[in-house]
Enzyme design. Structure first.
Site, PDB file in Angstrom:
ATOM      1  N   HIS A  77       0.866  -1.202   0.000  1.00 16.24           N
ATOM      2  CA  HIS A  77       0.000   0.000   0.000  1.00 16.24           C
ATOM      3  C   HIS A  77       0.890   1.236   0.000  1.00 16.24           C
ATOM      4  CE1 HIS A  77      -3.758   2.286   1.300  1.00 16.24           C
ATOM      5  NE2 HIS A  77      -2.801   3.193   1.191  1.00 16.24           N
ATOM      6  N   HIS A  98       1.554   5.461  -1.665  1.00 16.53           N
ATOM      7  CA  HIS A  98       1.226   6.641  -2.464  1.00 16.53           C
ATOM      8  C   HIS A  98       2.515   7.208  -3.054  1.00 16.53           C
ATOM      9  CE1 HIS A  98      -2.892   6.870  -0.853  1.00 16.53           C
ATOM     10  NE2 HIS A  98      -2.329   6.332   0.208  1.00 16.53           N
ATOM     11  N   ARG A 110       2.311   9.606  -5.688  1.00 14.23           N
ATOM     12  CA  ARG A 110       2.018  10.913  -6.301  1.00 14.23           C
ATOM     13  C   ARG A 110       2.434  10.922  -7.775  1.00 14.23           C
ATOM     14  NH1 ARG A 110      -1.014  11.062  -1.923  1.00 14.23           N
ATOM     15  NH2 ARG A 110      -0.031  11.959  -0.090  1.00 14.23           N
ATOM     16  N   ASN A 149      -5.041   7.549  -6.095  1.00 18.41           N
ATOM     17  CA  ASN A 149      -5.742   8.802  -5.735  1.00 18.41           C
ATOM     18  C   ASN A 149      -4.979  10.046  -6.192  1.00 18.41           C
ATOM     19  OD1 ASN A 149      -3.779   8.315  -3.722  1.00 18.41           O
ATOM     20  ND2 ASN A 149      -4.934   9.408  -2.156  1.00 18.41           N
ATOM     21  N   LYS A 188      -9.376  -0.180  -5.971  1.00 18.63           N
ATOM     22  CA  LYS A 188      -9.371   0.475  -4.666  1.00 18.63           C
ATOM     23  C   LYS A 188     -10.718   1.126  -4.379  1.00 18.63           C
ATOM     24  CE  LYS A 188      -7.933   2.680  -1.028  1.00 18.63           C
ATOM     25  NZ  LYS A 188      -6.759   2.850  -0.226  1.00 18.63           N
ATOM     26  N   HIS A 247     -10.323   1.195   1.724  1.00 19.92           N
ATOM     27  CA  HIS A 247     -10.142   2.202   2.783  1.00 19.92           C
ATOM     28  C   HIS A 247     -11.368   2.055   3.681  1.00 19.92           C
ATOM     29  CE1 HIS A 247      -8.645   6.145   4.407  1.00 19.92           C
ATOM     30  NE2 HIS A 247      -9.829   6.018   4.982  1.00 19.92           N
ATOM     31  N   HIS A 262      -4.445  -0.512   5.843  1.00 18.58           N
ATOM     32  CA  HIS A 262      -4.010   0.294   6.989  1.00 18.58           C
ATOM     33  C   HIS A 262      -4.969   0.128   8.180  1.00 18.58           C
ATOM     34  CE1 HIS A 262      -6.816   2.951   4.965  1.00 18.58           C
ATOM     35  NE2 HIS A 262      -5.935   3.390   4.114  1.00 18.58           N
ATOM     36  N   LEU A 293      -4.721   9.165   7.903  1.00 18.00           N
ATOM     37  CA  LEU A 293      -6.050   8.551   7.947  1.00 18.00           C
ATOM     38  C   LEU A 293      -5.969   7.090   7.528  1.00 18.00           C
ATOM     39  CD1 LEU A 293      -8.164  11.467   6.443  1.00 18.00           C
ATOM     40  CD2 LEU A 293      -8.371  10.513   8.759  1.00 18.00           C
ATOM     41  N   ASP A 298       1.552   2.657   3.502  1.00 13.23           N
ATOM     42  CA  ASP A 298       0.724   3.852   3.320  1.00 13.23           C
ATOM     43  C   ASP A 298       1.577   5.116   3.335  1.00 13.23           C
ATOM     44  OD1 ASP A 298      -1.568   5.253   2.743  1.00 13.23           O
ATOM     45  OD2 ASP A 298      -2.308   5.290   4.792  1.00 13.23           O
ATOM     46  N   HIS A 319       3.404  14.585   1.828  1.00 14.59           N
ATOM     47  CA  HIS A 319       2.832  15.924   1.648  1.00 14.59           C
ATOM     48  C   HIS A 319       3.926  16.894   2.053  1.00 14.59           C
ATOM     49  CE1 HIS A 319      -1.440  14.774   1.200  1.00 14.59           C
ATOM     50  NE2 HIS A 319      -1.206  13.849   2.102  1.00 14.59           N
ATOM     51  N   ALA A 346      -3.571  14.835   5.555  1.00 17.39           N
ATOM     52  CA  ALA A 346      -3.381  13.532   6.201  1.00 17.39           C
ATOM     53  C   ALA A 346      -2.341  12.750   5.427  1.00 17.39           C
ATOM     54  CB  ALA A 346      -4.701  12.770   6.210  1.00 17.39           C
TER      55      ALA A 346
HETATM   56  O1  DOR Z   1      -3.207   9.525   5.624  1.00 13.77           O
HETATM   57  C1  DOR Z   1      -3.554   9.238   4.493  1.00 13.77           C
HETATM   58  N1  DOR Z   1      -3.002   9.829   3.414  1.00 13.77           N
HETATM   59  N2  DOR Z   1      -4.510   8.328   4.333  1.00 13.77           N
HETATM   60  C2  DOR Z   1      -5.042   8.072   3.136  1.00 13.77           C
HETATM   61  O2  DOR Z   1      -5.934   7.276   3.064  1.00 13.77           O
HETATM   62  C3  DOR Z   1      -4.594   8.824   1.941  1.00 13.77           C
HETATM   63  C4  DOR Z   1      -3.259   9.353   2.114  1.00 13.77           C
HETATM   64  C5  DOR Z   1      -2.865  10.385   1.066  1.00 13.77           C
HETATM   65  O3  DOR Z   1      -3.092  10.150  -0.122  1.00 13.77           O
HETATM   66  O4  DOR Z   1      -2.301  11.400   1.443  1.00 13.77           O
HETATM   67 ZN    ZN Z   2      -3.244   5.160   1.598  1.00 16.17          ZN
END
Ligand code: DOR
Ligand code: ZN
Length: 346
Positions: free
Chosen positions: A15, A17, A19, A43, A101, A138, A176, A221, A249, A253, A265
């Site tokens: 899992h 991210h 970007r 996402n 997803k 999720h 998660h 999250l 996860d 950011h 998050a």
């Molecule tokens: O904390 C999180 N950040 N939880 C998620 O489900 C998405 C993720 C994000 O894409 O930043």
């Molecule tokens: Zn995630």
């Protein structure tokens, strides 16, 4: 017994991210350094909803992997109310989509196009169950009347338990996991239900976010919960059960986007992910179960081979920097400023 090093088949991150654009270029190397493959979350803005978008995104990821590193992104389809079952069938058959997803609309970062009612994807789920395509979930409800700390438990009661009952052949990854209700549900569900667990939910409870000031870098999250939930997660992860496996996860950011009046998050844990996980297994006296969690249970659930290469972690201090400049942004990594007792040596 004291152990000075551990060698395991190269783990995968189930899992992640990554970007896009400059951020992707800045972060992908941290994952590729430790992991052979990763389930890449869809996402983006706009989200990766069809085969063509996933093929293009996969290529951008491959182009961003630093020279000399070998890394395979496993792509996921972002489900919406309008997802086309035949697009899922085609993407899975062509080997583009490894999974789909489910984001409940509004649950987290870039989930506005997510599913507003599980009934809207009933046709998609039927096809996925038929072809054996895994569903990454999720697991949080988004209703305003449900407290944020209860959203996972309520999701199990309202959405997941009925879904698993109606479509028992559907492979589900409860992603998660953050609660003892989640651990209990996955542990007692059939073999088609598994879960990923992040490093942060094994290390921190909600105090890390709220004691002594608001700490945005501990915010992700689903949110970290009470201590008893963290302890349940640690027991599950280190138990040796093949239902639980590694999924970071990692969700970068920029520092200023987190340190804001409405902070994003997500925790960027990719750079020291394995050092973070193994510290938990050591503390729980369960180093013998690290290999299963990190390298074997995930591939087994997804029906993929275990990686042939190996990686080694040594019992030697590793200092996590306060900040990592990835070019596109300055990121505060998980464990910033801490010293971890293990070092990844490749
Ligand atoms: O904390 C999180 N950040 N939880 C998620 O489900 C998405 C993720 C994000 O894409 O930043
Ligand atoms: Zn995630």
């Amino acid at each position: 017994m004291t152990v000075s090093s551990i060698t395991v088949p190269r783990p995968d991150d189930w899992h992640l991210h990554l970007r896009d654009g400059a951020m992707l270029e800045g972060v992908v190397g941290y994952t590729a350094r430790q992991f052979a493959r990763a389930i890449v979350m869809p996402n983006l803005t706009p989200p990766v909803t069809d085969v063509a978008a996933a093929v293009a995104y996969r290529q951008r990821i491959l182009d961003a992997v630093p020279e000399g590193m070998d890394f395979t992104p496993l792509m996921t389809a972002y489900l919406t109310d309008n997802s086309d079952p035949e697009e899922m069938r085609r993407g899975f058959a062509e080997g583009v989509f490894t999974a789909a997803k489910l984001y409940p609309a509004g649950a987290t970062t870039n989930s506005d196009s997510g599913v507003t009612d599980i009934a809207n994807i009933r046709g998609v789920l039927e096809v996925m169950a038929e072809i054996g395509m895994p569903l990454c979930v999720h697991g949080e409800v988004t209703s305003a009347d449900v407290d944020i700390f209860d959203r996972e438990a309520v999701f199990i009661d309202r959405i997941l338990a009925p879904l698993v009952k109606e479509l028992p052949e559907q492979k589900v990854i409860f992603e998660h996991l953050t609660s003892e209700q989640g651990v209990q549900f996955v542990g007692s569900a059939g073999e088609n239900v598994a879960a990923t667990i992040t490093p942060q939910h094994l290390h921190i409870n909600r105090n890390a976010m709220l004691v002594g000031g608001m700490r945005p870098h501990a915010y992700c999250l689903p949110v970290a919960k009470r201590e008893r939930h963290r302890l349940a997660l640690r027991r599950a992860a280190t138990s040796g059960s093949s239902k639980f496996f590694l999924g970071t996860d990692s969700a970068p950011h920029a520092r200023e986007a987190k340190e804001s009046a409405c902070g994003c998050a997500g925790i960027f844990n990719a750079p020291y992910a394995l050092e973070s996980y193994i510290a938990v297994f050591e503390a729980e006296d369960a180093l013998d179960h690290f290999e299963g969690f990190a390298s074997r249970h995930g591939p087994a659930f997804y029906g993929l081979p275990v990686n042939e290469e190996t990686v080694t972690l040594e019992k030697r201090d590793c200092v996590v920097p306060d900040e990592i400049d990835v070019g596109a942004a300055k990121l505060v990594p998980f464990h910033a400023g801490e010293t971890l007792g293990w070092t990844f040596v490749g």
